[in-house]
Each structure stands twice: as structure tokens, then as C-alpha cells.
Design an enzyme around this catalytic site. Structure first.
Site, PDB file in Angstrom:
ATOM      1  CG  ASN A 210      -0.169  -0.118   2.504  1.00  0.00           C
ATOM      2  OD1 ASN A 210       0.574   0.793   2.856  1.00  0.00           O
ATOM      3  ND2 ASN A 210      -0.306  -1.250   3.206  1.00  0.00           N
ATOM      4  CG  ASP A 279      -6.264  -5.905   6.511  1.00  0.00           C
ATOM      5  OD1 ASP A 279      -5.653  -5.834   7.593  1.00  0.00           O
ATOM      6  OD2 ASP A 279      -7.034  -5.006   6.097  1.00  0.00           O
ATOM      7  N   PRO A 305      -1.817 -12.296  10.249  1.00  0.00           N
ATOM      8  CG  PRO A 305       0.246 -12.490  11.297  1.00  0.00           C
ATOM      9  CD  PRO A 305      -0.446 -12.714   9.984  1.00  0.00           C
ATOM     10  CE  LYS A 337     -10.251  -0.784  10.759  1.00  0.00           C
ATOM     11  NZ  LYS A 337      -9.636  -0.042   9.687  1.00  0.00           N
TER      12      LYS A 337
END
Ligand code: PMT
Length: 396
Positions: A210, A279, A305, A337
Site C-alpha cells: 500500500n 490484511d 495475523p 476497531k
């Protein structure tokens, strides 16, 4: 709290009987977080051996201005620049006289002249020498130059006299040295920060990643050091210089970031997960470069993880701070979150504005509060974030 975290102390030992106390002084300075290097005058070596000081400081002891080997490792000018504090203990009447006249006739006096660090002098001498006008004049000269004078104490002296002139005890010298530095909001705290992106390999030349630049994490690391913390930065691949005094560990993928994080949790007070961790990762990493053949190709991804959740599950859990870069419903997604990952604090931000930018605008969330921080440069915002963390730590 006594803390010399990240402070570099050059301990200068001159030839007085109190030199033997430098063994304990070195141990205390290191225990308080300082990095200690030692320089000794020739006379000092008659009272305590360089080998003892080398064993205790873990560094080569500097004895001679003209030592080719020592100069090759770290030259005297470099050492003078390296120090945050030059602490001369014990400082004999002769040494005080020499430096008050700007002499540079051995390694220690030369470094005193060359340094722009703070200089502290712990006098140790016979009470009559201490009372002598010459000593008073010399010390006044040093005070006028901004040197700090630690002591002396009064009491029984090695020569049998009683009066002022004993060197202060190591614990007192530690306390006075520590008081010379602003302790900072996070003095003595161990902070572990993850930052940057992770890269998940598809084959030897391709990966999933990213746009995280690491700027936010590196700003936090630099500001945490300035606030007195000991900082470990676990960094994905970025093009940034390591901030001064930060211990940086480079990793590539999420699994490595998890391992490095868990390895550093035993004495961690605050964990800050700034990293934009992928992710998912490819279920299989091809050993050879994938060839372009079919019109379509399918990639099976498996979940990585969740590093911050693993930290939040630890029995001895640090204060856990997360980030959430969201494109929509920023605050409500952030709150979700915070709860789902069992975090103590979370900074929700706008993903379309934050990645690779020098500035950031965030909402700080805890289980019971929500506040918007002033938008601005990542370093300035980092300072405000650390202020909130320090306040929460004080309250917990
Ligand atoms: O690096 P910059 O260019 O300066 O950009 C800063 C930033 C956008 C990366 C930063 O401000 C930010 O928001 N980081 C978190 C990015 C994100 O959206 O994370 P997330 O929503 O996937 O994860 C939430 C939290 O869980 C984060 O603290 C993350 O580090 C952590 N996490 C996520 C997944 C995972 N597998 N392990 C984790 O620890």
C-alpha cells in the site's frame, strides 16, 4: 523519576582517591538509561584501573590524546561532539585550575575545551585546598562560563582532615546529572512503534502492498525520543532516515513484523501500531517469476495475523494505541476497531488525505472519549498525540 534515557555522558576521571567511586557512578548512570564513555587522566589510572572502567562502561576507555588506535575508533573531537554531558568526577584542584585557564594538555582537558555539551564538575580535594583563594577564583571562572558545580560534601577526608572537599556520593551525582536534562513527558518509558507498509510476496519480483510512506510513524518515533522515551521502531520498507536515538528494526512482511513486535513486548510500556499492515497475503509464494500466459489469473489470499490484536491479548499488556485510515465513516469505523481490537486509544484519519502526506488530521478515540486534534504537520500532530498518551498513562 531519575532518567537519563538516551543521554550520552562522557565521564572524566581525574586523580583523586574518590576515583574508586566512579565504578558505582558508571553503573548508576547506565541503569538510569545513559550511554557512558570514560576518559581518564594519567593520575586517575593510579586510583582505578582503565580495565575496570572499560568493563563497566562496555566501551574502550580514552587515556591518551596521541593514542592512534583510540583515535581511529572515536577521535577526541568526535567524542567531545558526541556527549550531551561531560561529567568530571572526581575533579581535583589541579584539574579545575587547568580547565579554568583553558589548558588542553591531556585528553580530558582537551575534550572539555572542545565540547559544546553541558559540563559538570564534582570537586574532590583536601579541605584546605578547597578553602584556598585560588580554588575559589578558578571555580568562579567555571561558574561564569556556565559549568555546573556538583558539591563538594563535608566530612572526614582520606588525609584525616575534616571539612568540605569530599566528592558527592554516586547517587547524588546521578540525581544532579539527571536534573540537568528536562525529564520530558515520557521520560524512561519504553515505546514500540510499527510503521510503514508491509509487502506480501506473490513471486520473487512482485508483491501486494500500500501507499504508506512511514512519515507518521517516524514523526512519532522522533517526538517520543524528544519526550524522553526509549523508542524501538519496527519499520516496513520506506525511504526515510532513522531518527536520532531510535532503535530501528527493518522488516518486510506482516509475519516478520509480528515476530519483531512480540520479541520487544517484555518491557514495553506503550505500543503504537501506525503500520499499514497488509490484511491478506498470497496463500502460495511462487518460487519462480509468474509468466504471462492466460487472459486471467486468480490469486488466493489468506488473512495475515493482526499484530495489534495479538499485543492487546498479552497477559502483560502495554498501553495499546492503534490507527485507522478510513475512506468513509471515519469516526464510527475507528470506534469499531478500537472496541474489536481491545485498544486503549486510536487515531482515526482520512485515508485519502493521509497516506504519504506531510500533514494529518485525526480524531483521538478512547473507550470513553472522542476529541479532534488540530490538523497539521505530522511532527506537530505527533507531539499532541504523545501528550494525550502521556496524560492517559498518568491516569491509568
Ligand atoms: O505512513 P504514512 O504515509 O505517514 O501514512 C500514515 C498512515 C495512513 C499509515 C497512518 O496514519 C494510519 O492510519 N495507519 C493505520 C492504517 C490502517 O488503516 O490500518 P488498519 O485499519 O488496517 O488497522 C487498524 C490498526 O490495526 C492499525 O493500528 C494497524 O497498524 C493494526 N493492524 C492492522 C492489520 C494487521 N494485520 N495488524 C495490525 O496490527
Amino acid at each position: 523519576m531519575l532518567s537519563l534515557t538516551n543521554k550520552r555522558i562522557l565521564l572524566g576521571i581525574t586523580g583523586g582517591i574518590a576515583a574508586y567511586k566512579c565504578a558505582e557512578l558508571t553503573r548508576l548512570l547506565i541503569k538510569a538509561g545513559a550511554e557512558v564513555r570514560v576518559a581518564m587522566t594519567k593520575a586517575a589510572t593510579e586510583f582505578i584501573t582503565p580495565l575496570t572502567m572499560q568493563a563497566l562502561s562496555g566501551q574502550r576507555v580514552h587515556l591518551d590524546l596521541l593514542d592512534i588506535d583510540a583515535e581511529a575508533a572515536m577521535g577526541h573531537i568526535e567524542l567531545a561532539r558526541w556527549a550531551d554531558l561531560v561529567l568530571i568526577a572526581p575533579a581535583t584542584a589541579d584539574f579545575i585550575a587547568r580547565i579554568s585557564h583553558g589548558q588542553a594538555n591531556d585528553i580530558l582537558s582537551t575534550m572539555v575545551l572542545a565540547t559544546s555539551a553541558k559540563i559538570a564538575v564534582a570537586p574532590a580535594m583536601n579541605q584546605a585546598m578547597w578553602a584556598d583563594d585560588s580554588t575559589t577564583t578558578n571555580l568562579n571562572t567555571l561558574v561564569d562560563r556556565g559549568y555546573h558545580i556538583f558539591g563538594p560534601a563535608e566530612g572526614e577526608q582520606a588525609c584525616g582532615d575534616v571539612g568540605p572537599g569530599r566528592m558527592l556520593e554516586p547517587a547524588q551525582l546521578l540525581e544532579l546529572s539527571s536534573s540537568l536534562f528536562e525529564t520530558g513527558l515520557l521520560a524512561g518509558k519504553n515505546i514500540v512503534i510499527t510503521g510503514g507498509p508491509t509487502r506480501e510476496a506473490i513471486d520473487p519480483v512482485r508483491f501486494i502492498s500500500n501507499h504508506s510512506s512511514g512519515k507518521m510513524a517516524y514523526a512519532l518515533a522522533a517526538e517520543a525520543v524528544a519526550a524522553g522515551a526509549k523508542v524501538t521502531l519496527i519499520s516496513g520498507p520506506v525511504n526515510l532516515a532513522t531518527p536520532d536515538s531510535v532503535h530501528r528494526i527493518d522488516v518486510v512482511n506482516a509475519a516478520q513484523m509480528l515476530d519483531a513486535t512480540l520479541e520487544h513486548m517484555s518491557n514495553c510500556d506503550v505500543f503504537i501500531g501506525v503500520a499499514a499492515v497488509a490484511d491478506y497475503r498470497p496463500a502460495e509464494v511462487e518460487a519462480q517469476k509468474i509468466k504471462k500466459s492466460d487472459e486471467q489469473m486468480q490469486l488466493t489470499l489468506i488473512k495475515n495475523p493482526d499484530i495489534i490484536s495479538e499485543v492487546a491479548k498479552l497477559d502483560r499488556k502495554p498501553f495499546v494505541v492503534g490507527f485507522a485510515a478510513e475512506t468513509n465513516d471515519i469516526v464510527s469505523n475507528g470506534k469499531d476497531k478500537l472496541t474489536r481490537k481491545n485498544l486503549d486509544m486510536l487515531f482515526a484519519n482520512n485515508a485519502t488525505e493521509t497516506f504519504n502526506s506531510d500533514s494529518i488530521s485525526v480524531t483521538a478515540l478512547t473507550k470513553t472519549s472522542e476529541s479532534e486534534l488540530s490538523a497539521g504537520n505530522k511532527n506537530v500532530v505527533a507531539r499532541n498525540m504523545l501528550q494525550l498518551i502521556a496524560t492517559a498513562l498518568g491516569a491509568s
